[in-house]
Design a protein around this motif. Structure first.
Motif, PDB file in Angstrom:
ATOM      1  N   GLY A   9       0.787  -1.225   0.000  1.00 33.56           N
ATOM      2  CA  GLY A   9       0.000   0.000   0.000  1.00 33.56           C
ATOM      3  C   GLY A   9       0.823   1.280   0.000  1.00 33.56           C
ATOM      4  O   GLY A   9       0.288   2.361  -0.192  1.00 33.56           O
ATOM      5  N   LYS A  69      -4.568  -6.870  -0.451  1.00 32.18           N
ATOM      6  CA  LYS A  69      -5.786  -7.458  -1.018  1.00 32.18           C
ATOM      7  C   LYS A  69      -6.097  -6.934  -2.417  1.00 32.18           C
ATOM      8  O   LYS A  69      -6.920  -7.503  -3.104  1.00 32.18           O
ATOM      9  N   TYR A  70      -5.412  -5.896  -2.854  1.00 35.89           N
ATOM     10  CA  TYR A  70      -5.579  -5.453  -4.238  1.00 35.89           C
ATOM     11  C   TYR A  70      -5.020  -6.491  -5.213  1.00 35.89           C
ATOM     12  O   TYR A  70      -5.295  -6.433  -6.405  1.00 35.89           O
ATOM     13  N   LEU A  71      -4.244  -7.459  -4.708  1.00 34.83           N
ATOM     14  CA  LEU A  71      -3.731  -8.552  -5.536  1.00 34.83           C
ATOM     15  C   LEU A  71      -4.632  -9.785  -5.491  1.00 34.83           C
ATOM     16  O   LEU A  71      -4.390 -10.743  -6.216  1.00 34.83           O
ATOM     17  N   ASP A  73      -8.464 -11.925  -5.415  1.00 37.71           N
ATOM     18  CA  ASP A  73      -9.821 -11.880  -5.947  1.00 37.71           C
ATOM     19  C   ASP A  73     -10.822 -11.952  -4.786  1.00 37.71           C
ATOM     20  O   ASP A  73     -10.441 -12.210  -3.637  1.00 37.71           O
ATOM     21  N   GLU A  74     -12.074 -11.724  -5.094  1.00 38.19           N
ATOM     22  CA  GLU A  74     -13.118 -11.663  -4.059  1.00 38.19           C
ATOM     23  C   GLU A  74     -13.261 -12.982  -3.301  1.00 38.19           C
ATOM     24  O   GLU A  74     -13.464 -12.989  -2.087  1.00 38.19           O
TER      25      GLU A  74
END
Length: 134
Positions: A9, A69-71, A73-74
């Motif tokens: 981040g 978590k930007y890397l 998937d849901e």
């Protein structure tokens, strides 16, 4: 990862291949262990209670994955969230239920048995009978 210059981040994605490999290993292994915890909750929770170092390490890995978590998937984020709840690392949602827990499986089985209508058996008369097959 703790000694690497990559800070989730804050810094850019790492260019060093060793750091990228370590990052992907953390994410993959954390997701895999989280899935195992959800699928085999009784054994995994008991194992983590006896080995506190693994529990702390897994808690760190899950929180680290949340930072990147930007890397993810849901579905992976959801698995990490559910594993955190299963291990009581975070408060459980009011509707949280793990269907793989033995207690929950027994409860579900009892509910299914109660929902099934009982079949009435025909009372057959004793003695010889004639069948009309014509």
């Amino acid at each position: 990862m703790e000694s690497s210059p990559f800070i989730p981040g804050v810094s850019d994605f790492p260019l060093d291949e060793n750091i990228r490999d370590a990052l992907s290993s953390i994410i993959e292994n954390t997701a895999m262990f989280s899935e195992l915890i959800l699928r085999f909750p009784d054994r995994s929770v008991a194992m983590l209670k006896t080995n506190n170092i693994w529990n702390v390490l897994l808690q760190w890995a899950i929180s680290y994955c949340y930072q990147v978590k930007y890397l993810l998937d849901e579905s992976t984020i959801k698995v990490l969230s559910l594993a955190s709840q299963e291990l009581n690392h975070v408060p459980r949602d009011p509707g949280y239920v793990n269907p793989y827990r033995r207690a929950q499986q027994k409860k579900n089985q009892l509910e299914e048995e109660q929902q099934l209508p009982k079949k009435k058996r025909k009372k057959l008369k004793k003695g010889p009978r004639l069948h009309d097959e014509f």
